[in-house]
Design an enzyme around this catalytic site. Structure first.
Site: not given
Lengths: 613, 613
Positions: B53, B251, B259, B334
């Site tokens: 993302d 986003r 996370y 990530p």
């Protein structure tokens, strides 16, 4: 011709005749409202080359408000400088550059004047209409009869007739005759808009006669990829020579548009037959004007001939049920690149009004403002066009030698940005212009950068207000670090919540509240009254309505308070129409003016009584 | 398994296995070259939600070089500030904001760090590949056998084997078994690239073993629309609490990526089974970390579990015929948002090299630079990832309390912008770095605004150099108002014309010349040597290669000469690789260095002899 002739009948809220720039802009607006719209066009495809080619700043702003300017602005040629050429003082048979001027003041708009062909713009509009999925463009279709039902009295009492479909139009498919759908059909519409060009069928059926006339001035127009040693070929040029005039507009894909005065032909009593004009003939004229520079081409993308004429319809509306926009009500020369732009701007003015009235948010009488606001613009345009025609036809002049002064006199108007609508039910004369020195009542609000407080993101204020039909209350909250100012803003919030409840439903926001504060960004926007960051049970808080003036943009920037001319301590309140024009400027605590304004424009939600606010 | 087993055979220049971000980026490059490419993927559609993302600055620059960044940057969330939260000093059970830091230095790139989902990025790549029309993405297709033809010697003598198709891959359609096309087919390829992810089949068949291992650290990941009173929910946050850590990334479309360290589960000896992790379970962990703030959601768009591991392949290539990119050669956590970005950057490094070798413009030995350049990047990434994992797992620390200093230590690297390739056949150590203080040999050239001289249009320099496989010679011409400097530039022009003739054909420009001058813009670019504005018999002069440093951008701007650190009088010459990395910096009159450099990299056009230049 009566409509009930055993033909299939259907009803729509809005019928648009013509899918050129005006019709498509109107259809785009319509697709933002929950209503039934049809748009028909006699042609089987849209234009692919040539035609209009100038995209002025205000039109780019409008496209941006629908989220579709990015790509066009990226692809288009940007006109920053214009070169004026005149006969050489030492040798009148040759030309020389006498001045290089800015196309328009740099702070006029965030979008420059651009060159992009009409086909590209129509495609963008079509793509967006298609992606909205509410309106389908029906081609190969013409109206053949129009009938307006009922008596005149019916239209004087507007509100009682909103549920009716008084305009009956018979449509005919003129496409390839292979299908059974060739049979005429009758559409019963609440409203009809004729965007059907200079030879408008709708205007004709209304027995409206254009005022004004054609002149004997003709311009040959062509889009070529030039082969030349002329040094300013990739700048827009205004060229006056002893052999006539040329105006140029560079474009995308190496093309240059040339408007070439067909001087010698116009001198005879006979006008030239457009069918006789070839690109080679236009080139010959141009070559004489460009002397001593060489000009040639191998690729000509499009060419045409314009006979200059200025004509204006007596009204842009008919009994508040039928409207006309674009070339259907005003025609003029292409020298200012205004045709497509003013047509789209007409439709942009009309679209939200029709959408709001049809969906019951606004009172039908506001529809009269379309004619009141747009016809004066067309009148100004036609006067300016006469002046421009003379400028090109009279040869080298004081104006052509001091082009900067001449250009400055009309740059704001042709950009579309300085267009200002007079006080009316939609533009409140109770405003206090002194509270926002650089925001002009009746003009579109310029967009400056602000910082989304919750995201720490610099954004253009107007990008946060896409064209969706909502009115915007823009609160310049001042310095909310000051407890007394914060208290004032919170009280305003309580009032705005009541106001919003009266006019907006949860499903459809007729009114959106925005807030821009000055001072420190170290501030939790959730401490503000909830009307400034509305809650939704599924989506949570709305973080995209509160902004700070603490802008950075790679380099330090002026505060938007300074750019808008608003006091950083006290602030002010602005009402913006759905087309971004300023309806009202007032103090944060003058609630009465706000109530009075919206009461004259909006329809209260059913069941919401008049509370004491 | 031998390939010739009565199966249908065909040949391609390039076979790409895997159509994720790396494979699609490679296919996009391939579609810019005149060669035959196939790309296959086992899945039947691309991802639509979740996954990667973060769109880092360099990746945005790369997308922009293909003309497709506009829309994504417009839609994406921009990460400007990051908030660091730690246990409250007065009450360790609650968290408080301890620092707000800039995500990266403002002058690092013209594109910010952005949040946009992988599906949106893959769709952009697919759309552009489709519009180029050269490459078709074949889904539901897997390789089942791979055979490399010939002896080792064959690959040592690269040049002699360019015409051959030595890699034979058997492909199998695994889609719905309704068509006769289910039968396996054999593809003979010049080159094969495995972009087939962490469980790469291509890597497996090459018997390459990843080095490194999984840890017992697990993160729950979810995309939610948060319902919360946490004030920094729309900023990227690094949260260290007594109950574990959270990293967030806002986003598009109101989503926030979380996370969440699954701390307690990781403490046991048993790892959690990803199938057991629900969004509700991740939320529970997050709620403990966010205390005293409330966090909830009604909409969860996607969720997953990552077990942190850092693994690296010993090589990224195999006998210069088979290459691996992206997750196939490096996997990590990530937390830095690097997976998709570094994968695309791998492919961006490899694509133009393969395209240039396959189409005969460049020497095959340059392919070795892919492993030399990209493996060190992956090594650095993996070291940094270990550090980040520790940062999140060890709880509140000096680094979490002085996050600005910590972030500054890696912001340049994770943005992808400061990645620098060492001297090689593609990066000339004959360079004179002192001539351009702010241009770093081996790094990508930053883009600054210049003014297109012919159009008076401010443009980003790199926007004029789209990714098309061409090498760029960028001449900082200095002050060409000075006759001696102009003479120097004209002599360079004559030399460059010879150089260009040796390597570029009229149909395919291996080399493009650009010029940026300083000083007055009142200059006719047609007075420059024609190599700076090449002539085409149909299209005329090329007006888009000569630029002035006289930039304005609403407000006065620094000259690009100052931004690049180039002397305004003397100038310098820069060679840019097709991926915008700087190959060479030198004086305007050092022709020998230029000849020597290109001689080591490019293949001369057939029939063009070695002239004395």
């Amino acid at each position: 011709m009566p409509a009930n002739h055993a033909l299939a009948e259907s009803s729509v809220d809005l019928l648009i005749v013509g899918a050129g720039p005006a019709g498509l802009m109107l259809a785009l607006w319509a697709s933002k409202f929950d209503m039934k719209t049809r748009i028909v066009d006699k042609k089987d495809t849209r234009v692919s080359t040539g035609h209009a080619d100038g995209l002025h700043s205000r039109t780019a702003e409008i496209l941006q408000s629908f989220g579709i300017a990015q790509d066009s602005i990226y692809r288009a040629y940007h006109v920053n400088e214009i070169c004026s050429w005149n006969p050489k003082s030492s040798n009148e048979k040759e030309i020389e550059r006498t001045q290089t001027v800015f196309a328009q003041p740099q702070n006029l708009s965030r979008f420059p004047l651009s060159g992009l062909n009409q086909g590209a713009i129509e495609r963008m509009l079509e793509d967006e209409i298609r992606s909205e999925g509410r309106v389908n463009i029906e081609r190969n279709t013409i109206p053949v009869a129009l009938h307006l039902e009922g008596t005149e009295e019916c239209y004087e009492n507007q509100e009682s007739s909103q549920g009716s479909y008084p305009v009956h139009v018979t449509l005919r498919n003129i496409g390839p005759k292979t299908l059974a759908t060739q049979i005429d059909q009758v559409v019963r519409a609440k409203y009809v808009v004729g965007c059907d060009g200079a030879h408008s069928w709708v205007r004709h059926i209304l027995n409206m006669t254009m005022e004004g006339q054609k002149t004997d001035t003709q311009f040959g127009v062509m889009d070529i990829i030039p082969l030349t040693n002329f040094p300013d070929i990739r700048k827009s040029c205004v060229i006056h020579s002893k052999n006539g005039s040329v105006m140029t507009m560079p474009r995308e894909d190496r093309l240059v548009r040339l408007y070439v005065q067909l001087g010698e032909m116009a001198k005879g009593s006979e006008m030239v037959n457009p069918a006789d004009v070839t690109p080679e003939l236009i080139l010959e004229h141009a070559q004489r004007i460009y002397h001593p520079y060489k000009l040639n081409f191998k690729i000509c993308d499009w060419h045409s001939v314009y006979t200059v004429g200025q004509r204006l319809a007596p009204r842009f509306d008919y009994k508040n049920r039928i409207f006309l926009a674009g070339d259907a009500v005003h025609t003029h020369s292409p020298t200012l690149g205004q045709g497509m732009n003013v047509s789209m701007q007409d439709a942009f003015n009309l679209g939200w009004k029709l959408g709001s009235v049809i969906t019951g948010a606004m009172k039908p009488e506001i529809l009269g403002t379309y004619n009141e606001e747009r016809r004066p613009v067309a009148m100004t345009l036609i006067e300016l066009d006469k002046e421009m025609t003379e400028f090109y036809c009279k040869g080298p002049s004081k104006q052509s030698r001091d082009y900067q002064t001449f250009r400055d006199s009309f740059a704001g108007f042709v950009s579309g940005v300085s267009v200002c609508y007079c006080p009316s039910v939609l533009v409140a004369n109770t405003s206090d212009q002194s509270l926002a020195g650089n925001i002009k009542l009746g003009q579109r609000l310029p967009s400056h950068k602000v910082v989304c407080s919750a995201e720490a993101n610099p954004v253009h204020l107007l990008d946060m207000m896409p064209s969706n039909g909502a009115w915007r209350i823009l609160t310049f909250a001042g310095d909310i670090g000051s407890p007394s100012q914060l208290e004032r803003v919170q009280q305003l919030g309580a009032y705005l919540e009541l106001l919003k409840t009266q006019y907006s439903s949860p499903e459809h926001a007729t009114m959106e509240i925005f807030l821009v504060y000055s001072g420190s960004r170290d501030f939790n926007i959730l401490d503000l009254h909830a009307v400034y960051h509305p809650w939704d049970d599924t989506l949570g808080w709305d973080y995209w309505k509160v902004f700070s003036d603490d802008v950075w943009d790679f380099e330090p920037c002026q505060s938007p308070y300074e750019k808008y001319g608003v006091d950083k301590q006290l602030g002010c309140i602005i009402i913006l129409r759905p087309d971004q024009h300023v309806s009202y400027i007032g103090a944060l605590d003058n609630f009465n003016n706000l109530s009075r304004f919206f009461n004259g424009v909006l329809i209260r939600r059913p069941g919401i009584g008049e509370r004491a606010i």
